[in-house]
Design an enzyme around this catalytic site. Structure first.
Site, PDB file in Angstrom:
ATOM      1  N   HIS A   1       0.866  -1.180   0.000  1.00 51.93           N
ATOM      2  CA  HIS A   1       0.000   0.000   0.000  1.00 51.93           C
ATOM      3  C   HIS A   1       0.902   1.229   0.000  1.00 51.93           C
ATOM      4  CE1 HIS A   1      -2.813  -2.828   2.169  1.00 51.93           C
ATOM      5  NE2 HIS A   1      -3.702  -2.217   1.425  1.00 51.93           N
TER       6      HIS A   1
ATOM      7  N   ASP B   1       1.812   1.949   3.565  1.00 57.68           N
ATOM      8  CA  ASP B   1       2.644   0.962   4.286  1.00 57.68           C
ATOM      9  C   ASP B   1       4.070   1.486   4.392  1.00 57.68           C
ATOM     10  OD1 ASP B   1       0.560  -0.873   4.391  1.00 57.68           O
ATOM     11  OD2 ASP B   1       1.251  -2.022   2.652  1.00 57.68           O
TER      12      ASP B   1
ATOM     13  N   GLU C   1     -10.862  -5.347  -5.823  1.00 53.34           N
ATOM     14  CA  GLU C   1     -10.943  -6.437  -4.836  1.00 53.34           C
ATOM     15  C   GLU C   1     -12.169  -6.228  -3.952  1.00 53.34           C
ATOM     16  OE1 GLU C   1      -7.387  -7.047  -2.533  1.00 53.34           O
ATOM     17  OE2 GLU C   1      -8.499  -7.995  -0.899  1.00 53.34           O
TER      18      GLU C   1
ATOM     19  N   HIS D   1     -12.271 -13.807   1.033  1.00 49.90           N
ATOM     20  CA  HIS D   1     -13.367 -12.840   0.888  1.00 49.90           C
ATOM     21  C   HIS D   1     -14.577 -13.492   0.210  1.00 49.90           C
ATOM     22  CE1 HIS D   1     -10.459  -9.129   1.071  1.00 49.90           C
ATOM     23  NE2 HIS D   1     -10.437  -9.879   2.162  1.00 49.90           N
TER      24      HIS D   1
ATOM     25  N   ASP E   1      -5.542 -12.884  -4.485  1.00 48.04           N
ATOM     26  CA  ASP E   1      -5.044 -12.855  -3.097  1.00 48.04           C
ATOM     27  C   ASP E   1      -5.295 -14.220  -2.467  1.00 48.04           C
ATOM     28  OD1 ASP E   1      -4.188 -10.264  -3.194  1.00 48.04           O
ATOM     29  OD2 ASP E   1      -5.662  -9.470  -1.779  1.00 48.04           O
TER      30      ASP E   1
ATOM     31  N   ASP F   1     -12.778 -11.672   8.632  1.00 48.28           N
ATOM     32  CA  ASP F   1     -11.636 -11.905   7.746  1.00 48.28           C
ATOM     33  C   ASP F   1     -10.439 -12.407   8.552  1.00 48.28           C
ATOM     34  OD1 ASP F   1     -10.247 -11.916   5.414  1.00 48.28           O
ATOM     35  OD2 ASP F   1      -9.987  -9.748   5.277  1.00 48.28           O
TER      36      ASP F   1
ATOM     37  N   ASP G   1      -7.950 -14.316   7.651  1.00 47.85           N
ATOM     38  CA  ASP G   1      -6.661 -14.239   6.937  1.00 47.85           C
ATOM     39  C   ASP G   1      -5.638 -15.295   7.362  1.00 47.85           C
ATOM     40  OD1 ASP G   1      -7.069 -12.202   5.082  1.00 47.85           O
ATOM     41  OD2 ASP G   1      -6.623 -10.613   6.514  1.00 47.85           O
TER      42      ASP G   1
END
Ligand code: 3MF
Ligand code: MG
Ligand code: MG
Length: 416
Positions: free
Chosen positions: A77, A80, A209, A250, A275, A285, A287
Site C-alpha cells: 500500500h 505501508d 478487490e 473474501h 489474493d 476476515d 486471513d
C-alpha cells in the site's frame, strides 16, 4: 517434558521445522509468481480486541527476508511505506528510491501497488464520500499510487474499497457513491495512460478487490461478481484496463464457492490478480495462511486456474497468527505458506494428468448412447450409470491430496 528455557525456544522451533521436511529451495520458490505484501510481514498482531504481539519492521528488512525465503515479488500500500503527510509531495520520492534500491539489492520485483483508502480518518465516510474535497483527495491518492507503481516497475494496481459503504442506512444515495467511486478509478486509469506513454511502459492492470463485510457494516461492492457488474456498468471510461483481484477468503466469507467465483471472473476475461489465504465460511476476515483450513478446496481452485492458464500473481494476503513470533514469521509462517502453495499447485498438475480423472471426465463429456431428445426418461437412462463418476472423481481428488493414489493404505492391526 521439562519447561523449555526462553533461549532454547527458537532452536526447538527450527529443529521441528527442519524435521517437517518438504521445504523447497529459494530458487524453486522464485520460479512461481508468488508475491509477499509489505503489510502481511509487517502485521504486528493487532486487532480491535488485540494488542500487537510483534515489533514493528520496515520494508528494507521485509524485502531482504522475502528474498532469503525465495519470494520473488513484493507488493505494498502507499501508506505501508510512505507517511500519509508526505504522499504526493517531493518527500515521497526519497523513500521510493530507497525501496528501489532494496528491491534491486535483493533481486525482488515490485509486482503490485495499492492505495490505502480505509485506515486514515480522511476516509471516515469512505473514498467516495459526499464531500467533493474528499473525492478530490481520493483521486490524488490513486493517481499518486499509479506514479509510484510505474517508478517501482509494478504491473498491477489493486483497489479494495472496503470503506465504500456504511454502518447506518439512508444517509447516502448508493448510486451516487458508486458513480463517484468510478470517477476515482477513471482518474487512476487516465493517469496511467499518460505515465505509461511518458515512460514507455505498458499500462498497469487495475484490479478491483471485493470483501463482503468489514470494515464497513455494509459494503456497496461486496463480491467479485459485484465488481464484474461494476466494470461493465458503463461507469468506467476504460473498462478494458480494469479487472478483478478476488481474495479466496473474501469469497468464502459470504458463503460462495471460491472456485465458482473465480470461474465467473475467468469467463469474463477479468481474472488479473489473486489474493491467497484461507479461513472459514460466514466469519470475519481471519486471513489464515493458504491451505491450513481448506486444502482440498484449494487443490480444486488450483486445478481450475491451471487448466485455464491463469498466469497472474498469487499474493500472500494473509496474516501470520499473533501466536507466531517475529522469528516465526520468517522462519515458519512465510516459508510454509509458500511451500503449501507450491505443493498444491504441483498436485493440481498431477490431477490434470491423472489417468483416472482424465478418463472419468472424458467419459462424462462424451456421455451415454444417443437417446430420443424428447424422451426425458430415455435421456436419463442413457447417462444414468456414468454420473456415479462425479463422486468417484471427488474421491480421487482426496486420494491425490492425501497421497493415497500412490498406494498408501491403513490397515487395522490384527486382534482388534
Ligand atoms: C483486506 C484486504 C486488503 C487488500 C489490500 C489490497 C489489507 O481484507 O484484503 O489487504 O488486499 O488493500 O489492495
Ligand atoms: Mg486482499
Ligand atoms: Mg483480506
Amino acid at each position: 517434558m521439562a519447561p523449555i528455557p526462553e533461549n532454547q525456544q527458537q532452536a526447538l522451533v527450527s529443529r521441528l521445522m527442519k524435521a517437517c521436511g518438504g521445504a523447497y529451495t529459494p530458487e524453486t520458490r522464485r520460479k512461481y509468481f508468488i508475491s509477499g505484501p509489505q503489510w502481511a510481514a509487517a502485521y504486528q498482531g493487532q486487532a480491535l480486541f488485540h494488542a500487537p504481539t510483534r515489533p514493528a519492521i520496515g520494508f528494507e528488512e521485509i524485502i531482504r527476508r522475502y528474498a532469503d525465503i525465495g519470494i520473488g515479488y513484493w507488493a505494498t500500500h502507499d501508506t505501508d511505506v510512505i507517511p500519509t503527510e508526505i504522499l504526493g509531495t517531493e518527500g515521497q520520492w526519497e523513500i521510493v528510491s530507497r525501496i528501489r534500491k532494496a528491491l534491486s539489492d535483493h533481486g525482488v520485483h515490485c509486482s503490485m501497488v495499492t492505495t490505502e483508502t480505509f485506515y486514515h480518518a480522511v476516509w471516515a465516510a469512505g473514498p467516495a464520500a459526499e464531500s467533493p474535497g474528499v473525492r478530490e483527495y481520493a483521486k490524488l491518492r490513486v493517481r499518486n499510487t499509479v506514479d509510484i507503481g510505474h517508478e517501482l516497475g509494478a504491473s498491477f494496481a489493486v483497489y479494495w474499497p472496503g470503506s465504500l459503504g456504511y454502518f447506518v442506512q439512508g444517509a447516502i444515495d448508493e448510486t451516487s457513491s458508486l458513480r463517484w467511486y468510478a470517477d476515482a478509478i477513471n482518474a487512476a486509469c487516465d493517469r496511467d495512460v499518460d505515465v505509461a506513454a511518458r515512460k514507455n511502459r505498458p499500462t498497469l492492470k487495475h484490479c478491483l478487490e471485493a470483501k463482503p463485510f468489514e470494515p464497513q457494516a455494509e459494503i456497496l461492492l461486496p463480491t467479485t461478481d459485484a465488481m464484474l457488474a461494476f466494470i461493465s456498468s458503463g461507469l468506467l471510461t476504460r473498462p478494458e484496463m480494469v479487472g478483478v483481484n478476488p481474495e479466496y477468503l473474501h469469497e468464502l466469507m459470504w458463503g460462495a464457492a471460491p472456485r465458482a467465483a473465480l470461474a465467473r471472473a475467468l469467463l469474463a476475461g477479468k481474472l488479473f490478480h489473486f489474493d491467497i489465504n484461507d479461513g472459514y465460511r460466514l466469519k470475519h476476515d481471519v486471513d489464515i495462511g493458504v491451505g491450513l483450513v481448506n486444502p482440498l478446496d484449494w487443490l480444486n481452485v488450483l486445478v481450475l486456474l491451471r487448466s485455464h492458464g491463469y498466469n497472474g500473481p498469487f499474493n500472500l494476503d494473509y496474516k501470520p497468527p499473533r501466536t507466531t513470533s517475529q522469528f516465526g514469521v520468517f522462519e515458519v509462517s512465510f516459508p510454509t505458506a509458500v511451500d503449501r502453495f507450491i505443493t498444491l499447485w504441483e498436485m493440481a498438475g498431477e490431477v490434470l494428468s491423472d489417468p483416472i480423472v482424465k478418463e472419468a471426465t472424458d467419459a462424462l463429456k462424451v456421455g451415454g448412447p444417443k437417446a430420443p431428445t424428447h424422451d426425458a426418461a430415455a435421456v436419463t437412462a442413457a447417462n444414468y450409470e456414468l454420473l456415479t463418476l462425479h463422486e468417484l472423481i471427488a474421491h480421487r481428488l482426496v486420494q491425490i491430496l492425501l497421497g493415497l493414489h500412490r498406494g498408501r493404505v491403513f490397515s487395522i492391526p490384527s486382534g482388534t
